[in-house]
Design an enzyme around this catalytic site. Structure first.
Site, PDB file in Angstrom:
ATOM      1  N   THR A   1     -41.993  15.007 -22.455  1.00 51.49           N
ATOM      2  CA  THR A   1     -40.471  14.946 -23.313  1.00 51.49           C
ATOM      3  C   THR A   1     -40.863  15.269 -24.515  1.00 51.49           C
ATOM      4  OG1 THR A   1     -41.030  12.606 -23.276  1.00 51.49           O
ATOM      5  CG2 THR A   1     -39.422  13.316 -21.434  1.00 51.49           C
TER       6      THR A   1
ATOM      7  N   SER B   1     -40.772  14.055 -15.292  1.00 50.98           N
ATOM      8  CA  SER B   1     -39.745  14.616 -14.068  1.00 50.98           C
ATOM      9  C   SER B   1     -38.606  15.099 -14.642  1.00 50.98           C
ATOM     10  CB  SER B   1     -39.637  13.695 -12.967  1.00 50.98           C
ATOM     11  OG  SER B   1     -39.230  12.408 -13.349  1.00 50.98           O
TER      12      SER B   1
ATOM     13  N   ASP C   1     -45.344  11.248 -19.136  1.00 54.52           N
ATOM     14  CA  ASP C   1     -43.917  11.281 -19.516  1.00 54.52           C
ATOM     15  C   ASP C   1     -43.902  11.613 -20.943  1.00 54.52           C
ATOM     16  OD1 ASP C   1     -41.374  11.767 -18.832  1.00 54.52           O
ATOM     17  OD2 ASP C   1     -41.155   9.424 -18.253  1.00 54.52           O
TER      18      ASP C   1
ATOM     19  N   GLU D   1     -31.211   8.674 -24.367  1.00 56.97           N
ATOM     20  CA  GLU D   1     -31.485   7.185 -24.430  1.00 56.97           C
ATOM     21  C   GLU D   1     -32.473   6.558 -25.439  1.00 56.97           C
ATOM     22  OE1 GLU D   1     -30.425   4.752 -22.958  1.00 56.97           O
ATOM     23  OE2 GLU D   1     -29.315   4.979 -20.920  1.00 56.97           O
TER      24      GLU D   1
ATOM     25  N   LEU E   1     -26.215  12.414 -23.872  1.00 58.31           N
ATOM     26  CA  LEU E   1     -26.626  11.156 -24.139  1.00 58.31           C
ATOM     27  C   LEU E   1     -28.224  11.285 -24.078  1.00 58.31           C
ATOM     28  CD1 LEU E   1     -26.320   7.958 -23.933  1.00 58.31           C
ATOM     29  CD2 LEU E   1     -26.517   7.987 -21.529  1.00 58.31           C
TER      30      LEU E   1
ATOM     31  N   LYS F   1     -41.132   6.426 -24.642  1.00 58.25           N
ATOM     32  CA  LYS F   1     -41.429   7.852 -24.715  1.00 58.25           C
ATOM     33  C   LYS F   1     -40.306   8.483 -25.210  1.00 58.25           C
ATOM     34  CE  LYS F   1     -39.127   9.412 -21.009  1.00 58.25           C
ATOM     35  NZ  LYS F   1     -38.182  10.148 -20.781  1.00 58.25           N
TER      36      LYS F   1
ATOM     37  N   SER G   1     -35.744  18.183 -22.461  1.00 56.63           N
ATOM     38  CA  SER G   1     -35.544  16.875 -22.665  1.00 56.63           C
ATOM     39  C   SER G   1     -34.348  16.430 -23.554  1.00 56.63           C
ATOM     40  CB  SER G   1     -37.024  16.060 -23.341  1.00 56.63           C
ATOM     41  OG  SER G   1     -36.466  14.905 -24.033  1.00 56.63           O
ATOM     42  N   ARG G   2     -33.495  15.728 -22.977  1.00 58.15           N
ATOM     43  CA  ARG G   2     -32.435  15.379 -23.842  1.00 58.15           C
ATOM     44  C   ARG G   2     -32.717  14.789 -25.173  1.00 58.15           C
ATOM     45  NH1 ARG G   2     -28.662  12.071 -19.787  1.00 58.15           N
ATOM     46  NH2 ARG G   2     -30.926  11.566 -19.169  1.00 58.15           N
ATOM     47  N   ASN G   3     -33.703  13.974 -25.239  1.00 61.41           N
ATOM     48  CA  ASN G   3     -34.174  13.241 -26.379  1.00 61.41           C
ATOM     49  C   ASN G   3     -34.851  14.190 -27.395  1.00 61.41           C
ATOM     50  OD1 ASN G   3     -33.712  10.253 -26.080  1.00 61.41           O
ATOM     51  ND2 ASN G   3     -34.770  10.933 -23.932  1.00 61.41           N
TER      52      ASN G   3
END
Length: 334
Positions: free
Chosen positions: A253, A143, A249, A281, A279, A196, A259-261
């Site tokens: 991602t 999501s 997920d 995570e 940020l 993930k 996706s920030r990652n």
């Protein structure tokens, strides 16, 4: 277990005024609940009052009805349910602040994904330590905040140790374009959501370094094997990791710069400056996950490589070379 949709509205407190907190506040509003959102930044509070959150959800108009406040006591007063949307590494501090005002016995739903870097604790363990009188659940799955905020079709899972609590929360949170499944495998849902992020950084780095789609597919697939290994060590059920909060997920991602990652890994692979990026995570999670794998003697070469890259110990190409020259084995030797 089939659950009928709950009809009575709750007073839902959302702790966190970032993209995901605001999106979840909208989702709760659409599900028929009254919503109070706590944000430390008064500018965010005022923006939400105007029907927008341009810092975190630019260009998205917020439906009226979210009561935003910078007073955590006001947000929590008489709440029937609390959604904690602080980043994983900030959760302990937020819950400590909330403790004095937390209504006894109401469900606390953890909406961040990660493992506490200093202690190796899962977020549910932190919540039980600080708020032992509140049943703990977690919301996770593929999501993006912008999709949920726009009301696009999204499926997630709500997990709690008690099946009845998980089913009740899933029913109450579901709305027209938000489908919530329930699970009593809280640990499995947490592990999938946390790890993930590490593999999303790896996928972004592989893409940014121009190593090709084949390398990315191999990395994601073998990353899922590592996720299952670590999940098994924590007692997660394999079918949970195959579901929305694990494989679902992971696929989302590891394939999109939303996706920030993934975006962090992409910049890393391209050799771009990382300062100022949102940020990710997965950065602190990589370090603690690598430590856990070492301590428990779990074979997790991709996680270990990501942690070493982020720590500046090796380059991306050195990591790939090391992974490609590991001893050969059968694919199903997991």
């Amino acid at each position: 277990m089939t659950v009928s949709k709950a009809t009575s509205g709750w007073r839902v407190a959302v702790l966190g005024g970032g993209a995901w907190g605001t999106a979840l506040a909208l989702a709760m509003l659409r599900a028929g609940h009254s919503v109070r959102l706590f944000a430390r930044d008064q500018e965010i509070v005022e923006a939400i009052g105007r029907g927008e959150n341009p810092r975190y959800l630019p260009g998205i108009a917020l439906e009226p009805g979210i009561e935003a406040t910078s007073d955590i006591k006001a947000a929590l007063t008489d709440a029937d349910c609390v959604l904690a949307v602080a980043p994983a590494q900030s959760l302990r501090a937020m819950l400590a602040t909330a403790k004095a005002h937390m209504p006894t016995g109401v469900p606390l739903v953890l909406c961040a994904k990660g493992i506490e870097r200093d202690t190796g604790a899962l977020l549910s363990a932190i919540a039980r330590e600080i708020l032992p009188e509140n049943p703990v659940a977690a919301l996770s799955g593929p999501s993006f905040a912008t999709d949920v905020a726009r009301g696009l079709p999204t499926a997630v899972v709500v997990a709690a140790r008690g099946e009845d609590l998980a089913a009740d929360l899933a029913a109450r949170f579901s709305a027209q374009n938000l489908r919530c499944y329930s699970s009593d495998d809280l640990i499995g849902v947490e592990i999938g959501g946390a790890l993930k992020n590490v593999f999303a950084i790896a996928a972004g780095a592989v893409t940014g370094a121009g190593l090709g789609a084949s390398a990315q597919a191999a990395m994601v697939t073998r990353g899922f094997v590592e996720l299952r290994r670590i999940g098994a060590a924590f007692g997660a059920r394999p079918e949970t990791l195959m579901g929305l909060s694990g494989l679902g997920d992971l696929l989302l991602t590891c394939s999109s710069a939303q996706s920030r990652n993934f975006a962090y890994g992409l910049a890393l692979g391209q050799g771009k400056p990382l300062a100022g990026l949102p940020l990710a995570e997965g950065v602190p999670t990589a370090a603690i996950a690598a430590r856990i794998a070492t301590e428990r003697k779990i074979d997790a070469p991709i996680i270990t490589a990501v942690a070493a890259i982020l720590d500046g110990k090796i380059t991306i190409r050195q990591a790939v070379s090391a992974l490609m020259t590991r001893p050969l084995k059968t694919e199903t030797d997991v």
